[in-house]
Write a protein that holds these residues in place. Structure first.
Motif, mmCIF file in Angstrom:
data_model
loop_
_atom_site.group_PDB
_atom_site.id
_atom_site.type_symbol
_atom_site.label_atom_id
_atom_site.label_comp_id
_atom_site.label_asym_id
_atom_site.label_seq_id
_atom_site.Cartn_x
_atom_site.Cartn_y
_atom_site.Cartn_z
ATOM 1 N N ASP A 69 -1.761 6.912 2.449
ATOM 2 C CA ASP A 69 -2.606 6.582 3.594
ATOM 3 C C ASP A 69 -4.023 6.301 3.102
ATOM 4 O OD1 ASP A 69 -3.979 6.327 5.940
ATOM 5 O OD2 ASP A 69 -3.330 8.234 6.803
ATOM 6 N N ALA A 70 -4.355 5.012 3.013
ATOM 7 C CA ALA A 70 -5.663 4.617 2.486
ATOM 8 C C ALA A 70 -6.812 5.015 3.399
ATOM 9 C CB ALA A 70 -5.693 3.109 2.238
ATOM 10 N N THR A 95 0.837 -1.196 0.000
ATOM 11 C CA THR A 95 0.000 0.000 0.000
ATOM 12 C C THR A 95 0.872 1.245 0.000
ATOM 13 O OG1 THR A 95 -1.740 -1.159 1.220
ATOM 14 C CG2 THR A 95 -1.834 1.238 1.213
ATOM 15 N N ARG A 108 -12.578 6.518 -6.942
ATOM 16 C CA ARG A 108 -11.954 5.205 -6.824
ATOM 17 C C ARG A 108 -11.247 4.842 -8.121
ATOM 18 N NH1 ARG A 108 -16.110 0.855 -5.515
ATOM 19 N NH2 ARG A 108 -14.228 -0.406 -5.401
ATOM 20 N N THR A 119 -5.865 -1.192 -6.967
ATOM 21 C CA THR A 119 -7.034 -0.465 -6.474
ATOM 22 C C THR A 119 -6.531 0.773 -5.758
ATOM 23 O OG1 THR A 119 -7.065 -1.730 -4.404
ATOM 24 C CG2 THR A 119 -8.481 -2.526 -6.201
ATOM 25 N N GLY A 120 -7.408 1.740 -5.577
ATOM 26 C CA GLY A 120 -6.982 2.933 -4.860
ATOM 27 C C GLY A 120 -7.961 4.063 -4.995
ATOM 28 N N THR A 121 -7.473 5.266 -4.694
ATOM 29 C CA THR A 121 -8.287 6.468 -4.789
ATOM 30 C C THR A 121 -7.388 7.651 -5.093
ATOM 31 O OG1 THR A 121 -9.759 7.975 -3.578
ATOM 32 C CG2 THR A 121 -8.127 6.797 -2.280
ATOM 33 N N SER A 169 3.206 2.714 2.877
ATOM 34 C CA SER A 169 2.646 2.661 4.219
ATOM 35 C C SER A 169 2.511 1.236 4.728
ATOM 36 C CB SER A 169 1.272 3.349 4.259
ATOM 37 O OG SER A 169 0.396 2.784 3.303
ATOM 38 N N SER A 217 -4.117 7.259 -2.587
ATOM 39 C CA SER A 217 -3.419 6.044 -2.165
ATOM 40 C C SER A 217 -3.587 4.976 -3.239
ATOM 41 C CB SER A 217 -3.962 5.527 -0.831
ATOM 42 O OG SER A 217 -5.311 5.108 -0.961
ATOM 43 N N LEU A 218 -2.643 4.045 -3.257
ATOM 44 C CA LEU A 218 -2.692 2.916 -4.184
ATOM 45 C C LEU A 218 -2.396 1.638 -3.435
ATOM 46 C CD1 LEU A 218 -0.729 4.029 -7.403
ATOM 47 C CD2 LEU A 218 -3.198 3.681 -7.184
ATOM 48 N N ALA A 219 -3.104 0.569 -3.792
ATOM 49 C CA ALA A 219 -2.815 -0.763 -3.265
ATOM 50 C C ALA A 219 -2.486 -1.651 -4.448
ATOM 51 C CB ALA A 219 -4.017 -1.309 -2.492
ATOM 52 N N PRO A 274 -2.628 -6.487 -0.516
ATOM 53 C CA PRO A 274 -4.068 -6.289 -0.380
ATOM 54 C C PRO A 274 -4.807 -7.588 -0.661
ATOM 55 C CG PRO A 274 -3.078 -4.582 -1.744
ATOM 56 C CD PRO A 274 -2.030 -5.625 -1.522
#
Length: 243
Positions: A43-44, A40, A68, A61-63, A128, A51-53, A133
């Motif tokens: 900070d999700a 990650t 999203r 996935t992320g935002t 982080s 943030s990215l995972a 994930p």
């Protein structure tokens, strides 16, 4: 020193030199290791922050702090390439959505530097977590959001000569072909193609109005443009996203 000892000493020196040269050559020829970006970044849990995972299976996935993101990634040496990233299209006042323009990234220790398609640096994310994930969010809500909204200029149901269509999240579509209004049409999504079915339309005649939108059968979206096709698969027109 005897000639035999001299020969042995010379042979040892040559062997040592050859070993050193071989080791140096092997180090020079050794390909650079590929970084492991799994984990990650950012900070999700922070609202309004990007943030990215990145998962072990190559999914992403992320935002961007507002919308999203979902897609895939590949890595080679220190570079991560982000592939087929889809995004919802909400507007969040005061949020810098720079991450939605991601194209590639480089990893240096605990920092992921992100670049857009032109190669310009657009931001950085700190690692982080090294954890992989485990959740696999469905792509459907994001894919649906790429299509839902208003396309073309809505004219409050009056005949304006300009077409528009409203793709609703409940699976219905309504709008105007520039002359006639239509509604109760349904839509379904298969991959990147939306298919229209049924519904009603008024049957007025409007001289000089191209009523091409009434021939819609399917559509695709590229950025903020929806392109429509008739039943034969021929392109009949396109509309920009307006809401």
């Amino acid at each position: 020193m005897s000639r035999t000892l001299q020969r042995l000493a010379l042979s040892g020196t040559i062997l040592l030199a050859a070993t050193v040269l071989t080791a140096c050559a092997s180090g020079a020829d050794r390909p650079a290791e590929t970084v492991n970006p799994v984990g990650t970044w950012g900070d999700a849990a922070a609202t309004g922050e990007p943030s990215l995972a990145l998962a072990e299976d190559g999914s992403l996935t992320g935002t961007d702090g507002c919308n999203r993101l979902i897609g895939t990634w590949t890595a080679e040496t220190d570079t991560v390439t982000f592939v087929d990233v889809a995004s919802t299209r909400m507007f969040c006042e005061g949020v810098d959505t720079w991450l939605s323009a991601l194209a590639t990234g480089t990893v240096d220790g605990g920092t992921l530097t992100v670049f857009d398609e032109s190669g310009a640096e657009i931001g950085t994310l700190a690692r982080s977590s090294d954890e992989v994930p485990t959740s696999e969010p469905s792509i459907e809500p994001i894919a649906d959001a790429l299509f839902t909204g208003t396309w073309g200029t809505e004219s409050a149901g009056t005949a304006s000569g300009e077409p528009f269509i409203i793709i609703a999240a409940d699976g219905t579509a309504s709008g105007s072909d520039g002359c006639n209004t239509f509604g109760d049409s349904t839509w379904t999504l298969d991959g990147d193609t939306i298919t229209f079915d049924g519904g009603f339309s008024t049957l007025m005649a409007c001289e000089g109005v191209d009523q091409w939108l009434n021939q819609r059968a399917t559509a695709t979206v590229d950025a903020d443009t929806m392109t429509f096709f008739d039943e034969s698969g021929a392109e009949i027109g396109s509309l920009p996203r307006t809401a």
